[in-house]
Design an enzyme around this catalytic site. Structure first.
Site: not given
Ligand code: CIR
Length: 265
Positions: A74, A168, A255
């Site tokens: 991210d 996402h 991720c």
């Molecule tokens: C969030 O809410 O940002 C994290 N708990 C999970 C992020 C997961 N990211 C992704 O799938 N790219």
């Protein structure tokens, strides 16, 4: 003797599981207890699977102030020509990007998304020269316009896709090849991706569309055996990894790494 060409080297930048991982952000899932040691063991096994696929692992440290930083995807998006450091949609995640930008600098020229733009890398799906970006609770149109301007000189087209009901875009669709997508059509209509062949996940596994495409194989969460079988039947080499503790934090397999193809700058 035939000349042997060594495979192009790939790097996977990962980030350790924070001691504060259990205080992660949650949007569409309820909080359940997370075993941080187990999450760490699963993350180690994930890194091993990437190493087996020919990636050199560069693991960044994570402090207690960054619960979600293991989800390094991210914080940046890596293209062949440049890397884009994001401005994550969740304010709690904005401190993650500085170290990621530093780690990317030896590999790619780095551009940065700026306010009022917000972008999570999990919303960016690149397939060849086509880039789809989810408009989600994390990613806004201002950031997408910035990304489009950064990529235009490199001949990428950037297309917006509305994301609802999942965190996402890549929670609902990922690329199996430059012209083939794995998708949950209940979440995102396949009609958003004209010119692509779309393979649907098994209906009993709605979150199975997030798979990580490496050179000759797909890394797939172990919890989605029916979709894995569908992929194997199409001739994909499927590597299941257990990411159950990471899934409790609304994470999946793309991720947890930034994949950098080829050699440094
Ligand atoms: C969030 O809410 O940002 C994290 N708990 C999970 C992020 C997961 N990211 C992704 O799938 N790219």
């Amino acid at each position: 003797m035939a000349a042997h060409t060594p495979p192009e080297s790939w790097t996977a930048i990962t980030r350790e599981v924070s001691p504060a991982f259990a205080s992660c952000e949650l949007t569409h899932q309820s909080r359940v207890p997370i075993d941080v040691d187990r999450a760490r063991a699963q993350h180690d096994a994930y890194e091993n699977a990437l190493e087996d696929a020919g990636c050199r692992i560069e693991r960044l440290a994570a402090g207690a102030g960054m619960p979600d930083s293991v989800f390094i995807e991210d914080a940046a998006v890596v293209f062949d020509e440049l890397a884009v450091v994001t401005r994550p949609g969740a304010e709690s995640r904005r401190t993650e990007t500085a170290a990621v930008g530093e780690a990317l600098a030896p590999h790619r020229p780095v551009a940065t998304i700026t306010a009022p733009g917000t972008l999570d890398g999990g919303d960016v799906l690149a397939a060849g020269r086509r880039v789809f970006v989810g408009v989600s609770t994390r990613t806004n149109r201002r950031a997408i316009a910035q990304l489009r301007a950064m990529l235009a000189p490199h001949r990428y087209t950037v297309c917006e896709v509305e994301v609802r009901g999942v965190l996402h875009l890549k929670s609902a669709v990922t690329a199996l090849a430059d012209d083939v997508l794995l998708i949950n059509p209940e979440l995102i209509p396949a009609s958003a991706f004209t010119g692509f062949e779309c393979l649907a996940v098994d209906a009993a596994e709605p979150m199975a569309a997030n798979v990580l495409r490496l050179r000759d194989r797909l890394i797939v969460p172990k919890s989605f055996p029916r979709t894995a079988e569908r992929l194997a039947k199409r001739g994909h080499a499927v590597v299941p990894v257990d990411v159950s503790e990471l899934q409790k934090a609304e994470g999946a397999v793309t991720c947890c790494s930034l994949i950098i193809k080829g050699h440094g700058r």
